[in-house]
Each structure stands twice: as structure tokens, then as C-alpha cells.
Design an enzyme around this catalytic site. Structure first.
Site, PDB file in Angstrom:
ATOM      1  N   ARG B   9       0.829  -1.207   0.000  1.00  0.00           N
ATOM      2  CA  ARG B   9       0.000   0.000   0.000  1.00  0.00           C
ATOM      3  C   ARG B   9       0.865   1.260   0.000  1.00  0.00           C
ATOM      4  O   ARG B   9       2.011   1.238   0.460  1.00  0.00           O
ATOM      5  CB  ARG B   9      -0.909   0.004   1.241  1.00  0.00           C
ATOM      6  CG  ARG B   9      -1.986  -1.071   1.220  1.00  0.00           C
ATOM      7  CD  ARG B   9      -3.082  -0.680   0.248  1.00  0.00           C
ATOM      8  NE  ARG B   9      -4.062  -1.754   0.081  1.00  0.00           N
ATOM      9  CZ  ARG B   9      -4.865  -1.847  -0.970  1.00  0.00           C
ATOM     10  NH1 ARG B   9      -4.785  -0.968  -1.953  1.00  0.00           N
ATOM     11  NH2 ARG B   9      -5.739  -2.826  -1.064  1.00  0.00           N
ATOM     12  N   CYS B  10       0.254   2.335  -0.460  1.00  0.00           N
ATOM     13  CA  CYS B  10       0.870   3.657  -0.445  1.00  0.00           C
ATOM     14  C   CYS B  10       1.477   3.925   0.928  1.00  0.00           C
ATOM     15  O   CYS B  10       0.793   3.698   1.920  1.00  0.00           O
ATOM     16  CB  CYS B  10      -0.183   4.707  -0.758  1.00  0.00           C
ATOM     17  SG  CYS B  10       0.192   6.375  -0.218  1.00  0.00           S
ATOM     18  N   PRO B  11       2.714   4.410   1.056  1.00  0.00           N
ATOM     19  CA  PRO B  11       3.622   4.843  -0.017  1.00  0.00           C
ATOM     20  C   PRO B  11       4.668   3.794  -0.400  1.00  0.00           C
ATOM     21  O   PRO B  11       5.692   4.142  -0.959  1.00  0.00           O
ATOM     22  CB  PRO B  11       4.303   6.046   0.635  1.00  0.00           C
ATOM     23  CG  PRO B  11       4.451   5.628   2.072  1.00  0.00           C
ATOM     24  CD  PRO B  11       3.258   4.743   2.385  1.00  0.00           C
ATOM     25  N   LEU B  12       4.399   2.503  -0.101  1.00  0.00           N
ATOM     26  CA  LEU B  12       5.454   1.485  -0.264  1.00  0.00           C
ATOM     27  C   LEU B  12       5.897   1.284  -1.718  1.00  0.00           C
ATOM     28  O   LEU B  12       7.100   1.126  -1.970  1.00  0.00           O
ATOM     29  CB  LEU B  12       5.002   0.159   0.369  1.00  0.00           C
ATOM     30  CG  LEU B  12       4.700   0.268   1.874  1.00  0.00           C
ATOM     31  CD1 LEU B  12       4.226  -1.081   2.434  1.00  0.00           C
ATOM     32  CD2 LEU B  12       5.943   0.731   2.635  1.00  0.00           C
ATOM     33  N   ASP B  36      -1.981  -1.029  -5.899  1.00  0.00           N
ATOM     34  CA  ASP B  36      -2.505   0.055  -5.063  1.00  0.00           C
ATOM     35  C   ASP B  36      -2.938   1.217  -5.962  1.00  0.00           C
ATOM     36  O   ASP B  36      -2.147   1.683  -6.784  1.00  0.00           O
ATOM     37  CB  ASP B  36      -1.420   0.517  -4.089  1.00  0.00           C
ATOM     38  CG  ASP B  36      -1.907   1.655  -3.197  1.00  0.00           C
ATOM     39  OD1 ASP B  36      -3.127   1.746  -2.979  1.00  0.00           O
ATOM     40  OD2 ASP B  36      -1.079   2.465  -2.749  1.00  0.00           O
TER      41      ASP B  36
END
Lengths: 373, 73
Positions: B9-12, B36
Site C-alpha cells: 500500500r501507499c507509499p510502499l 494500489d
């Protein structure tokens, strides 16, 4: 309420609204359509509230109807205008950064024409006008200002160029904070944004074709069915009157605070993008996004230090979708924070927020292992 | 180079890009496959902020969106 920097979601109840609400709970509880004394008193209170809101909005009292909340006002504005103009066409021209309530109302309509925005969030006025002047257009919808990034839209300019196409204008976040732009045919407002209780307002200019999307009854000029919430209308009107009396002074103070937030955030938080038009904007809303930051962790970190803000990052929404406004602008959506001020927001409060923010951002980045990238 | 950020998920997904961009040559591309919905706007914003070129979106074999970046420096 120190640290409350999410007024755009609903400001704390204005003292004038609280006093008016308590009085109207005693005097305005009865059904205003009834012909006995208590009903007549409620009707008088409702009429006075309608006049005050009409005055604040630059409308006639019979052009104003109250809804349960701002979302329902936006739904009624869009759907009623489309329903009233079916003969002209089914298409709804709207910007891509309208409030989700406008987009949800448009979703039921297969013939929606979304018009894009520039990186500041301002709609392409020429494209909007060209689309609105096209065939089969029933209505156009353009917000007075964006609720997430504060950018104002060229409502008056657009309205002057789209001929007889009715223009639905979202005034939520604008009414009570900035002048209402000329040119609306149908407008919607939200009392929570000016320190009133939960109540919506839909305004339909005399002569504009509008047909209720609901089963009709005799209430609210046949626009909103069922008994209106008289005490809330009275309180919303009292708050609006009080807020408008000091609007320019409050807005000047808020503009200075927002300017300070824009400058200090850009200077003290590494890898941050401050979004929205720097000049043509609402006085009380400012938004920025931080690279390599989890929005939910950022909101939690700020909450632990006593600051309430909102976010358009995907991880903070129930659908896990990023804000459609930020996406339409091409802005960074991670680590997004919207700060929105109310009339009582102080310089000290903002100063403390700005003092803790770099550390909260750094903590979230450290947890993610995002240091030095 | 292709990175698998499925389920991240953001910001990964952007962090994955940032960690690996230096492993491709200047002028070469790196592609991140991410489901995502925030990856689409954020890869483009990252390119703008870091001075790399966003080279477009495609689909991985399983239909997952894939975003390609050209390293410019």
C-alpha cells in the site's frame, strides 16, 4: 477546541448558533405547517431563518430550501436541475474536482462530461464552456472553490459564456468564508462549514427549471419533502449572520495563517508539495503532501500530539482510493494533510502545529525506513 | 528491472522505486507492478519531484498495472 484544524469537515458550533438552537428547541419544535399557535411560532422562526440565509447567499427567500445536510443539498441541486432540463439534454458537464456528492449524483447519469483541471486544481474554463455549449447538455456543475485544496474556480466567467445552460454551483466551503460568485442558477451550501449545525441549503433561482428528484409534497417550495428541522435552520441562520458580519476580518487573519503554513511547511519539511493555487484560493484551507509518508500514520501522529486534520491519502479513506481531487491535479497523494481553520483558530495553535509537524513526518519516514532516499 | 509491489500500500510502491532506481543505468528503465490505486498518481508525482521521466503505464501478465520510469540522472 485547541488543535482542531479540520473546520472544513465541520466547524465547532458557533456560540450564536448554540444560543439560537437552544431557544428554537423550546419555541420552534412544532410542525411549521400547522395552524395552531406553536406551529405558527415555528413557521415564523423558519421564515426568519430563510430570510437570513437568502440574504447571506444573495437570493430571494422563496429560492431557498433546507435539506438535512450539505450532501443532500448537492444531490438535490444536481439531480433536480438535470430532471428539470431533460428536454434540453441529459448531459451534465462538471469539473473533475467537484465534491464527491456531485460526482455521486452524476454517476447515475450515463451522460456526464468531466472537464479536467490544471496542476493548481483550476478547471479548464475554455474546455468547460465549449462542452457546456455542446448539444444535449442539461446542466453544468462547477464548485465556487475546491473543498480539499482551496483553489477558487472561474464560476462567473464560465456562467457568462454558457448561454441558457443552468449552472449548479457548490458553495459549501465558500458561503461564510468568501464572497459568493455571481452566475449560479442553482446553489448548494452546508451549514456545518460556517459553524452551524448539520443542515444543508439548496437555492434555485427564480425562472430556472428544476424538478424535485424526490416524491413531492408541499414542504420547502416542493423541493425537499418532509418537515424541515426548524431549530437547526434557526441556528444555521444565526451562525451565518454572525460569521458574515466579521467575514472579511476573519478571512484576512486566516489568509495570513495559511500563507505562514504554506511557507513554513515548504521550508521545514523535506520532500513536501504544497498544493492548490497560492493566490486564488479560499482563506481557510491549505493542503500539502509528503513523499514517503503513510497518511494514516501521519494523522495518528498528529492526533497523538493534539492536532486534528484530514487527509486525501488512500490509506485514510474507507475505499483505499486516493482523493479524486489530488489525482485530477496530478498531485502527490501520499502523506497528504488538509489543514482548515475556523474563526477561532489562533496563531499560537498554528505555530505549535508547525513546530511538531517536521518531527511527526520524520518519525513516520523513519518507521518506513525511508530516510535518505 | 521489474519490481513486484503487489499488495503493498501507499507509499510502499514509491519507496520500492526509490530504493532501486540507482540499480539501473542512467537512461535505462525500471518498472514497478502495483495494484494500489495510489501508485498511478504517486509514481508520476515522484518522477516530477525526483527529476526522472515517467515512461507510461502498461499491464503485467496477470493484469496488474505496471508503471515504468526512465532514470535520468
Amino acid at each position: 477546541m485547541p488543535g482542531f484544524l479540520d473546520a472544513a469537515s465541520g466547524a465547532p458550533l458557533h456560540p450564536a448558533a448554540r444560543a439560537a438552537l437552544l431557544a428554537a428547541l423550546d419555541d420552534g419544535w412544532a410542525d411549521p405547517a400547522r395552524l395552531y399557535g406553536a406551529g405558527r411560532r415555528a413557521a415564523l422562526l423558519l421564515d426568519a431563518a430563510r430570510e437570513a440565509v437568502a440574504d447571506g447567499l444573495g437570493a430571494r427567500p422563496d429560492e431557498i430550501s433546507f435539506t438535512a445536510n450539505g450532501t443532500q443539498a448537492l444531490h438535490a441541486a444536481v439531480l433536480g436541475t438535470l430532471a428539470g432540463n431533460r428536454r434540453a439534454g441529459l448531459q451534465l458537464v462538471h469539473s473533475t474536482v467537484e465534491h464527491s456528492a456531485v460526482l455521486h449524483a452524476a454517476q447515475g447519469n450515463d451522460a456526464s462530461v468531466p472537464i479536467g483541471v490544471d496542476p493548481t486544481g483550476r478547471v479548464d474554463a475554455a474546455a468547460f464552456v465549449a462542452a457546456a455549449r455542446g448539444p444535449q447538455v442539461g446542466a453544468a456543475a462547477l464548485q465556487a472553490a475546491n473543498h480539499e485544496v482551496g483553489t477558487t474556480q472561474p464560476v462567473t466567467e464560465v456562467a457568462a459564456q454558457i448561454g441558457g445552460v443552468p449552472l449548479v454551483v457548490d458553495l459549501t466551503q465558500t458561503l461564510g468564508h468568501a464572497p459568493v460568485p455571481d452566475g449560479w442558477s442553482v446553489a448548494a451550501a452546508d451549514a456545518r462549514t460556517w459553524g452551524g449545525p448539520t443542515l444543508g441549503v439548496v437555492a434555485v433561482r427564480t425562472g430556472v427549471r428544476w424538478r424535485s428528484p424526490h416524491p413531492e409534497d408541499e414542504r420547502e417550495s416542493r423541493r425537499v419533502p418532509g418537515v424541515p428541522d426548524v431549530p437547526s435552520a434557526v441556528a444555521a441562520a444565526a451562525a451565518l449572520r454572525a460569521v458574515l458580519a466579521e467575514r472579511d476580518a476573519v478571512a484576512a487573519r486566516q489568509r495570513a495563517l495559511v500563507e505562514r503554513i504554506r511557507n513554513v511547511v515548504a521550508a521545514t519539511v523535506p520532500d513536501v508539495e504544497v498544493v492548490g493555487d497560492p493566490v486564488h484560493r479560499l482563506p481557510h484551507i491549505v493542503t500539502f503532501s509528503c513523499l514517503y509518508v503513510d497518511g494514516e500514520a501521519l494523522l495518528s501522529g498528529l492526533d497523538r500530539r493534539g492536532f486534528a486534520v484530514s487527509s486525501g491519502s488512500s490509506c485514510t479513506s474507507s475505499t483505499l482510493e486516493p482523493s479524486h481531487v489530488l489525482v485530477a491535479m496530478g498531485a502527490l497523494t501520499s502523506g497528504n494533510v488538509r489543514v482548515s481553520l475556523h474563526a477561532g483558530s489562533t496563531e499560537a495553535e498554528v505555530g505549535e502545529f508547525l513546530a511538531v509537524l517536521p518531527e511527526v513526518v520524520a518519525d513516520v519516514r523513519a518507521e518506513l525506513g525511508a530516510t535518505g532516499l | 528491472m521489474r519490481l513486484d509491489a503487489r499488495g503493498r500500500r501507499c507509499p510502499l510502491p514509491i519507496l520500492d522505486l526509490a530504493r532501486h532506481i540507482d540499480e539501473v543505468a542512467v537512461g535505462a528503465t525500471i518498472t514497478v507492478e502495483a495494484d494500489d490505486p495510489a501508485a498511478r498518481p504517486d509514481v508520476q508525482a515522484w518522477c516530477r519531484m525526483r527529476g526522472h521521466e515517467y515512461a507510461g503505464e502498461s499491464r503485467a501478465e496477470d493484469g496488474t498495472p505496471a508503471y515504468t520510469v526512465r532514470r535520468l540522472h
